[in-house]
Design a protein around this motif. Sequence first.
Motif, PDB file in Angstrom:
ATOM      1  N   UNK A  44      -0.213  -5.079  -6.472  1.00  0.00           N
ATOM      2  CA  UNK A  44      -0.796  -6.107  -5.857  1.00  0.00           C
ATOM      3  C   UNK A  44      -0.698  -5.745  -4.559  1.00  0.00           C
ATOM      4  N   UNK A  45      -1.573  -5.405  -3.597  1.00  0.00           N
ATOM      5  CA  UNK A  45      -1.551  -4.982  -2.213  1.00  0.00           C
ATOM      6  C   UNK A  45      -1.450  -6.310  -1.393  1.00  0.00           C
ATOM      7  N   UNK A  46      -0.426  -6.081  -0.561  1.00  0.00           N
ATOM      8  CA  UNK A  46      -0.118  -7.155   0.456  1.00  0.00           C
ATOM      9  C   UNK A  46      -1.319  -7.123   1.598  1.00  0.00           C
ATOM     10  N   UNK A  47      -1.381  -8.123   2.439  1.00  0.00           N
ATOM     11  CA  UNK A  47      -2.185  -8.118   3.711  1.00  0.00           C
ATOM     12  C   UNK A  47      -1.527  -8.455   4.828  1.00  0.00           C
ATOM     13  N   UNK A  48      -1.855  -7.844   5.955  1.00  0.00           N
ATOM     14  CA  UNK A  48      -1.333  -7.858   7.351  1.00  0.00           C
ATOM     15  C   UNK A  48      -0.733  -6.487   7.735  1.00  0.00           C
ATOM     16  N   UNK A  49      -1.194  -5.468   7.226  1.00  0.00           N
ATOM     17  CA  UNK A  49      -0.576  -4.202   7.952  1.00  0.00           C
ATOM     18  C   UNK A  49      -0.592  -3.136   7.164  1.00  0.00           C
ATOM     19  N   UNK A  50      -0.036  -2.105   7.637  1.00  0.00           N
ATOM     20  CA  UNK A  50      -0.081  -0.765   6.763  1.00  0.00           C
ATOM     21  C   UNK A  50       1.256  -0.527   6.218  1.00  0.00           C
ATOM     22  N   UNK A  51       2.284  -0.598   6.972  1.00  0.00           N
ATOM     23  CA  UNK A  51       3.651  -0.423   6.586  1.00  0.00           C
ATOM     24  C   UNK A  51       4.318  -1.810   6.149  1.00  0.00           C
ATOM     25  N   UNK A  52       3.721  -2.372   5.063  1.00  0.00           N
ATOM     26  CA  UNK A  52       4.178  -3.407   4.559  1.00  0.00           C
ATOM     27  C   UNK A  52       5.290  -3.078   3.411  1.00  0.00           C
ATOM     28  N   UNK A  53       6.205  -3.940   3.624  1.00  0.00           N
ATOM     29  CA  UNK A  53       7.639  -3.842   2.352  1.00  0.00           C
ATOM     30  C   UNK A  53       6.787  -3.977   1.012  1.00  0.00           C
TER      31      UNK A  53
END
Length: 576
Positions: A204-213
């Motif tokens: 499940x891909x997070x939202x808000x940027x490329x270098x997410x934890x």
Amino acid sequence: MFEEASEVFDNMFKSSFPLTFIVFIPAVLILVSPLPAEAAHEFTVYRMQQYDLQGQPYGTRNSILNTEARTVEAEVLSRRCVIMRLADFSYDKYQKALRQSAGAVVIILPKNMSAMPQDIVQFMELEPEMLATETIVPVYFAEEDNELLSIYTQTLTSSSSQGSLSAAEVLLHTATANGFQMVTSGAQSKAISDWAITSLEGRLTGVGGEDLPTIVVVAHYDTFGVAPWLSYGADSNGSGVSMLLELARLFSKLYTYKRTHAAYNLLFFVSGGGKFNYQGTKRWLEDNLDHTDSSLLQDNVAFVLCLDTLGNGDSLYLHVSKPPKEGTPQYSLLKELETVVSSQYPEVKFSMVHKKINLAEDMLAWEHERFGIRRLPAFTLSHLPSHRSAQRSSIMDVRSVSPSSRHGAGEPPAGPHVDVSKLSRNTKVVAEALARVIYNLTEKGAPGDLQIFTEQMQVQEEHLSAVVDWLTAQPRAAQLVDKDSNVVSTLEYHLSHYLKDVKRHYVKADKRDPEFVFYDQLKQTMNAYRVKPAIFDLLLALCIAAYLGMMYLAIQNFGLLYSFVRRITLPKAKVH
């Protein structure tokens, strides 16, 4: 007239030995040949583990049996098939059979494994000892039925009575008693080439940027026990896999809505070969860290949470190789677990267990150690306080029905089992703690008793129960689950329903220096034939030989007597 008779008898006596040879040898061959075997019972047997791990052989090396049945009470067990019930099993009796070079050992299991008395369940403590070293004696397990119990009872009576009889009585009893010849179908076991262990991942891909934890949730699906075909692994690790699927379902709902789509990547990994030193996880890490430039594991990994044996108990242990430092995501998860347990489930005892990775040991303790070796922060959550618990590798780890149907009111079944209500509670604990980390609820001032997963978002106990029922409907030993297995395809289907980019990962043993080797002939058909013992044929042959010898001597003596009479009577006849 006398002259004619004399001539006839003379010819007969001269040819008496050839006649004896020609007439009696066919009879001897017929009489001393084995009596036709009567098929008493045909049943399925499950052979003990046979595998090599890191060059070390384990389990039984043979899979062929054709010998007489005895019970362990018999004085002589050499080259005999020793039958014993699990209720009467002890490690000393088992070792007695091995020391006397028994032809095989057959252990009869009760029909209902989950409802056995506690003293029988202690057998699971002996399973690791049985597998600790290899043996050339074939060891089988068979499920109890009326015919097999009858064979056992008759064999026990025959074996036990010999100890109180004299030598002559023992010989007579052995020669006249009916016995059973145990015969397996199939060939000698051989190594399986090109066996692939399959693992699955989805995200499940997070939202808000490329270098997410990235938070990684892991559970191994394979099982282990003294016999692969009897390894159903309800708690270890059917409970962990069912919890992972439920977490994937819950967070996929949260990530569907823009308002609750978090700034964390969630990576779910269902690993194969967990019971064989986490071979699937090892290869997955190599593929992601060594053989590619683009992987969520190479970027910002917050922590890895491994789920192992979570279907029972009122304790939760977070096993770590290195205690987390304050201010790290790992430390946040530890604190959020403590918060959820203390505020919402005070009946649960939660604690952290610290154990360093011991690379000198052949087997890693927990799955998180595979990640720790690659310097990724990881934990294992379990209701077991130690990795040495026998529940993690036992054929006793089976799915049980409700206590009321097999036991007295409120009396839990003996041994390991899955309590779906406690599995549901533990799933809720993990889900709430993860959500508090992902949405940073503690720093936002959210109270500890705040529940996110309620109403339509609540943990579905029926779903957990259905997954555990499905997983425990078939054995999932690594030697039995190939890439085309229904287990793999069904897990892949469920993951694809909730997650994106679901893919498979395979691991095969190196042909030159294999880390693991599996063998076939783990499930066979055994026939019990009702026969006379071999000594009966020997005694029968001796009796026939003695009879023929006596007859030959009698004929020879009669010939001498006739010759004497002839010499006396014939001269007198000439005088007259």
